[in-house]
Design a protein around this motif. Structure first.
Motif: not given
Length: 141
Positions: A1-13, A16-18, A23-24, A28-34
């Motif tokens: 399993m390839a793992v990446a350290i990346r940003l997950r977007r949160e916040g309102a329109l 932005p807040y990350f 995550a694998d 997806p960007r805002d999907g499941k994470f470790i």
């Protein structure tokens, strides 16, 4: 399993807040994470990120690949003096006034055309008369 350290977007329109997550790469960007290993607020000035450097180094040692943005956040967190110096240089460059363009040279006034000057120009500008060898053959209709 390839793992990446990346940003997950949160916040309102338009606000932005990350969260920095491990995550694998297939999720997806805002999907499941470790694991959540930090946060990043791009709208905030100054120190706008918090990272758990020990956990990030643990995951990198296990083979996780940080994204370009996360890599720059890690550099800023590890060496805040250099990041502050660079930010100050960018701010100074923005604050510096733009160099003024030099004024255009004054237009040169043209001399009035005299009849002798006009006579000198006319023969050169006159079209040459075609000779008999240059005339096209007449077409019959």
């Amino acid at each position: 399993m390839a793992v990446a350290i990346r940003l997950r977007r949160e916040g309102a329109l338009n606000r932005p807040y990350f969260k920095v997550v491990v995550a694998d790469t297939r999720s997806p960007r805002d999907g499941k994470f470790i694991e959540i290993v930090g946060t990043y607020d791009p709208k905030k000035a100054g120190q706008n990120s918090t990272l758990k450097l020990d956990r990030i180094e643990h995951w990198i040692s296990k083979g996780a690949q940080p994204s370009d943005t996360v890599r720059s956040l890690i550099k800023k967190t590890k060496n805040p003096e250099a990041a502050a110096k660079k930010a100050a240089a960018v701010a100074a460059k923005k604050a510096a006034p733009a160099p003024k363009p030099e004024p255009a040279p004054a237009p040169v006034e043209a001399e009035p055309v005299t009849s002798s000057a006009l006579a000198a120009i006319e023969p050169a500008a006159a079209p040459a008369t075609p000779t008999s060898s240059e005339t096209p053959p007449p077409t019959e209709s």
